[in-house]
Structures are given as structure tokens and as C-alpha cells.
Design an enzyme around this catalytic site. Sequence first.
Site, PDB file in Angstrom:
ATOM      1  CG  ASN B  45     -43.333   1.432 -86.587  1.00  0.00           C
ATOM      2  OD1 ASN B  45     -43.901   1.536 -87.300  1.00  0.00           O
ATOM      3  ND2 ASN B  45     -42.380   2.262 -86.860  1.00  0.00           N
ATOM      4  CG  HIS B  56     -41.593   5.258 -83.807  1.00  0.00           C
ATOM      5  ND1 HIS B  56     -40.687   6.258 -84.129  1.00  0.00           N
ATOM      6  CD2 HIS B  56     -42.829   5.100 -84.741  1.00  0.00           C
ATOM      7  CE1 HIS B  56     -41.291   6.879 -84.792  1.00  0.00           C
ATOM      8  NE2 HIS B  56     -42.113   6.439 -85.523  1.00  0.00           N
ATOM      9  CB  SER B  81     -29.868   5.551 -85.118  1.00  0.00           C
ATOM     10  OG  SER B  81     -30.125   6.754 -84.383  1.00  0.00           O
ATOM     11  CG  ASP B 146     -42.619   4.848 -88.510  1.00  0.00           C
ATOM     12  OD1 ASP B 146     -43.536   5.366 -88.324  1.00  0.00           O
ATOM     13  OD2 ASP B 146     -41.746   4.483 -88.247  1.00  0.00           O
TER      14      ASP B 146
END
Lengths: 149, 149
Positions: B45, B56, B81, B146
Site C-alpha cells: 500500500n 493498495h 482480505s 483507505d
Amino acid sequence: MDLDLARTWLATAVEEAKAGLAEGGIPIGAALYSADGTVLGRGHNRRVQDADPSVHGETDAFRNAGRQRSYKGTTMVTTLSPCWYCSGLVRQFGISRVIVGEARTFHGGHDWLAEHGVEIVLLDDPECVGMMEDFIAAKPELWNEDIGE
Amino acid sequence: MDLDLARTWLATAVEEAKAGLAEGGIPIGAALYSADGTVLGRGHNRRVQDADPSVHGETDAFRNAGRQRSYKGTTMVTTLSPCWYCSGLVRQFGISRVIVGEARTFHGGHDWLAEHGVEIVLLDDPECVGMMEDFIAAKPELWNEDIGE
């Protein structure tokens, strides 16, 4: 939303797509508008130009808008139905609306976005259709690479 | 897949996450592996470091792998995830497998990917959980930014 306004915003994305085509790239452009009609960011696919597969029209516009605390009320306008990658971007960041130039040459995730509360404005714009038809006919391999097929 | 191998590959993503943290960034890392176990690209990221919300962990690894004609047989390994944006990336480009470090601190789109034929290996790794718990506790505003919340 007002369709004349949607078409005005689409023109920004079309300009970006044409700029990409002139650079030898894939003619897909996009722009991110704030609720008050300000362009936060605009951009186009840069797979060829930057040898970067992560830069679709929508992700370039999103990147060029810089860091934003919230995307509530924003509109992503794009010349082509957003692929799953770009649809995921819209859903994750809570972009409120997507104006789609056309979905004839490629049908991405805009129905899925509508199911999840994103307002979709599908314009079926002949210029956008023509740009993609010409491009796909001229460079089918490059197009398939860009959508992972 | 073999879980020991999955954990070995996860270590690459964890290294990336730690590098991002050391740079003052968000500690999420990823790597894209070919079917034969070669690292095609790795990254983390870069929202803070590059002031770029489009990078990301997964998209950075994807970008660093450069242009690929096909993603069949590839594995994306990520410490967390994948959000909808990164899940859309995996689906659009036909990445075959995702190894997920943990899904306790954030539950993204990995179930959706499984429904669409992507092999998901969820490791529930304590180091990954700890890294995100510490980060979220320390910088909740940055974390919410984010993920668009």
C-alpha cells in the site's frame, strides 16, 4: 440526473479517451466529478504508454484526484462500462454515481453496482461505441489483454 | 494447495507490509506468484508514501508484475482480505488463487471471489492480525480513508 449535464461530463471522458488513442494507447477515458460539478481528477488507460496494466481510465482519474476523505456525492464518468476492477473501485470507495458512455462493446459491472445502490446513467453514446469498435477491430490482442481474456 | 507453501509465500507479503509500515504507510503487502512459484511482482500500500489512493498492496504487486498476457495459474498472496477494488482486480484478470493472510480485521470480497471460481486459501495468520490491529488502533482515520469509510 439531467442527461444534458451527463453528456457534458461525458465529453471530458471522451477527450481523455482520444488523448489516449493519440498516444498509441487504449481509447478509454474517465473523470471523477464532485457533487458541485468540479473535476477532481481525469485520466485514461495507460497500459501501453506506461507499460502499466493497473491504470484503467477510471483508476487513472481516481489516482489523479489524489487522497479524498470521502467520495460521497461524487460521480465517475467513463466512456465504457467499468470492468470488475473499476467497478470494485467504485463500490469500495462509495462513489455515488457512474455515468457510462456505452456498454455495447463491453458489459462490465455496472448492473452489480446498481444492485448495491450506485446510481447508473447509461448514455449509449454513438461516438463512444464507434471509438471502441474501431479500436477492437484494429487491435484485438491488446483489447483482450486489457480485460484479461 | 499445500499450507506450508502458502505460508512461505505469505512471508513475502508480510515483508512488504513491514516495509510499508517502516515508510510510515499502511501495513498491507502482497505478491503475485506464477504457477511455478516465481514472484512476478510484489508491493505494498502506498497511499501515504505516494499520496496515491489507487495503490493498495494487491494493485502494487499487480503493477510491478508488468504487462502479462494471461493470469491463469497465478496466485495473489496478500496480508489482508482483499477489498472490493482488489477483489475486482482478481476477478477481471482471471487470477486463479488468492492466499489471504487474515480476514479478522477486515472482511473484503474473498467469499465473492470463491463463488466465482477463485481458489481462496485463508490462513488466519496471527502476525498479520496483530499488524493490522496495532495499525488500526494507532491510525483509525487513515485506515478508514483507505477503505472509503
